[in-house]
Motif scaffolding. Structure first.
Motif, short mmCIF file in Angstrom:
data_model
loop_
_atom_site.label_atom_id
_atom_site.label_comp_id
_atom_site.label_asym_id
_atom_site.label_seq_id
_atom_site.Cartn_x
_atom_site.Cartn_y
_atom_site.Cartn_z
N UNK A 160 -7.42 8.05 -12.09
CA UNK A 160 -7.03 6.79 -11.48
C UNK A 160 -5.78 6.96 -10.64
N UNK A 161 -4.97 7.98 -10.96
CA UNK A 161 -3.70 8.19 -10.28
C UNK A 161 -3.82 9.05 -9.02
N UNK A 162 -4.97 9.67 -8.80
CA UNK A 162 -5.11 10.57 -7.65
C UNK A 162 -4.81 9.84 -6.35
N UNK A 163 -3.80 10.32 -5.64
CA UNK A 163 -3.45 9.73 -4.35
C UNK A 163 -2.79 8.37 -4.43
N UNK A 164 -2.48 7.91 -5.64
CA UNK A 164 -1.88 6.59 -5.84
C UNK A 164 -0.58 6.73 -6.61
N UNK A 165 0.18 5.65 -6.68
CA UNK A 165 1.39 5.64 -7.48
C UNK A 165 1.07 5.69 -8.96
N UNK A 166 1.90 6.40 -9.72
CA UNK A 166 1.74 6.43 -11.17
C UNK A 166 2.34 5.17 -11.78
N UNK A 167 2.01 4.91 -13.04
CA UNK A 167 2.57 3.73 -13.70
C UNK A 167 4.10 3.79 -13.73
N UNK A 168 4.64 4.99 -13.86
CA UNK A 168 6.09 5.16 -13.93
C UNK A 168 6.78 4.96 -12.58
N UNK A 169 5.98 4.84 -11.50
CA UNK A 169 6.56 4.62 -10.17
C UNK A 169 6.95 3.16 -9.93
N UNK A 170 6.62 2.30 -10.87
CA UNK A 170 6.93 0.87 -10.72
C UNK A 170 8.43 0.67 -10.52
N UNK A 171 8.82 -0.10 -9.49
CA UNK A 171 10.23 -0.36 -9.20
C UNK A 171 10.66 -1.75 -9.69
N UNK A 172 9.78 -2.41 -10.45
CA UNK A 172 10.07 -3.70 -11.08
C UNK A 172 10.43 -4.78 -10.05
N UNK A 173 9.67 -4.80 -8.95
CA UNK A 173 9.87 -5.87 -7.97
C UNK A 173 9.19 -7.16 -8.38
N UNK A 174 8.24 -7.05 -9.31
CA UNK A 174 7.53 -8.19 -9.90
C UNK A 174 6.63 -8.95 -8.91
N UNK A 175 6.41 -8.41 -7.73
CA UNK A 175 5.54 -9.12 -6.79
C UNK A 175 4.12 -9.21 -7.32
N UNK A 176 3.69 -8.19 -8.08
CA UNK A 176 2.34 -8.19 -8.65
C UNK A 176 2.13 -9.37 -9.60
N UNK A 177 3.16 -9.71 -10.37
CA UNK A 177 3.03 -10.75 -11.38
C UNK A 177 2.83 -12.13 -10.75
N UNK A 178 3.37 -12.31 -9.56
CA UNK A 178 3.17 -13.59 -8.87
C UNK A 178 1.76 -13.77 -8.36
#
Length: 375
Positions: free
Chosen positions: A336-354
């Motif tokens: 799932x991570x191939x070519x994408x950001x890892x879970x640990x790459x989250x910068x906690x901008x919280x835009x996803x939660x909105x």
């Protein structure tokens, strides 16, 4: 010469053999395994599936002891797999194949597979000449049928089958809980194989035993219809009922499991309409109890500055929470991570939660997932 019988679709997988010590996967109980082989063959079944890494590289030797040394070569069909994940160059193919012949003490394999193909493995195998090696084995009579086992999305399967029409069959993970999964894509992969005219061998029909040990609420749905049918029987019959499936592998660990499988696969009948409705209800129950209530709408990904595959990671995490280490969650996380950001790459901008209709605390969940899968 043994041949596949469409009415005998139960294959004997040598990945979870009976053990003398449950904590030691190399301590295979050869006596019990031999009795299981005897019973299995006596009922007209003949397909035995092993692989280089199973039981910490002792499965092939166990097959030799319980099967090859005790039965004439034409009494069974033997399948083995090239450990592509260990291949580091073209010269490795011959080396591994010769080792497998020696471990099994046979002159040829009836079915031989490139093990665990996915996009990354496909590119590597192409670079090292793995497909050419498979064709060479068949031309030399060392293998009767060539194919590959597969763990990835349907579009990757289509790419492989388009590039290599010489592949005669595909081994897919197929079960009712993964049927519409965006990670496993059982249904889409089966449809792709059918479109290319490739018969399918099913692996993990009971999801590593997870569908043989259901929560009470789910098990009761099956018991209401057929009180004596095991949960495993529903899972294996679901897989065997699909068009295009020629064999369903079961990793049987005991005589009782074998007897249960034989009871409904000796005289196999596809699932009927009401039985399929029961499976749909059980699937709904299992999804209700998932750890993260993600529906894979993917709204969260639209604004993610790190391109983190949030629904993909949540799906892998849910599968792990429900079924433990069965079906190799670490492998699925990496893919799932191939070519994408890892879970640990989250910068906690919280835009996803909105953007999340389910109001999931995505940032917190990504931290948990990163801690589990990125150790």
């Amino acid at each position: 010469m043994a041949e596949l019988n469409p009415q005998k679709r139960l294959g004997f997988g040598a990945m979870r053999l009976p053990l003398l010590n449950p904590d030691d996967p190399t301590s295979i109980d050869i006596d019990t395994y031999s009795k299981m082989i005897d019973r299995y063959l006596a009922q007209g079944f003949c397909y035995i599936d092993t692989a280089y890494p199973y039981h910490k590289e002792h499965s092939e030797e166990a097959v030799c002891e319980a099967l090859v040394k005790r039965y004439p070569r034409d009494a069974y069909l033997l399948a083995d797999k090239m450990p592509t994940f260990l291949v580091k160059g073209p010269e490795y193919y011959e080396r591994f194949f010769d080792t497998q012949l020696k471990r099994c003490q046979v002159d040829y394999f009836d079915y031989y597979l490139l093990h665990n193909m996915a996009r990354d493995r496909f590119e590597e195998t192409t670079r090292y000449g793995g497909f050419e090696f498979m064709k060479k084995l068949k031309a030399e009579g060392k293998v009767r049928h060539i194919g590959f086992s597969f763990h990835d999305r349907a579009d990757v399967l289509e790419e492989i089958l388009t590039a290599h029409p010489e592949m005669e069959f595909v081994q897919l993970q197929l079960n009712y809980i993964d049927w519409d999964s965006e990670i496993i894509q059982s249904r889409k992969c089966l449809e792709t194989a059918r479109r290319f005219g490739k018969p399918v061998i099913v692996m993990e029909p009971a999801k590593g035993g997870g569908l043989a040990n259901l929560p009470e609420k789910a098990a009761e749905i099956f018991r209401e219809y057929s009180p004596d049918a095991s949960p495993a029987s529903w899972a294996i019959r679901f897989a065997a009922s699909q068009e295009g499936v020629m064999m369903v592998l079961s990793g049987m660990s005991s005589l009782s499991q074998l007897e249960d499988n034989l009871s409904y696969m000796e005289d196999f009948h596809p699932l009927g309409k009401e039985e399929l409705e029961r499976i749909s209800r059980v699937t709904d129950v299992l999804r209700e109890i998932q750890a993260i209530p993600c529906t894979s709408c993917k709204y969260c990904v639209d604004e993610c500055p790190m391109d983190i595959n949030i629904p993909g990671y949540f799906s892998v995490y849910n599968l792990m929470k429900q079924y433990g280490q069965n079906n190799f969650p670490q492998m699925h996380y990496r893919r799932q991570a191939l070519g994408r950001g890892a879970a640990s790459d989250c910068i906690e901008c919280h835009s996803c939660e909105g953007h999340c209709p389910q109001h999931i605390k995505i940032t917190d969940q990504l931290k948990v997932i990163a801690d589990i899968f990125e150790k």
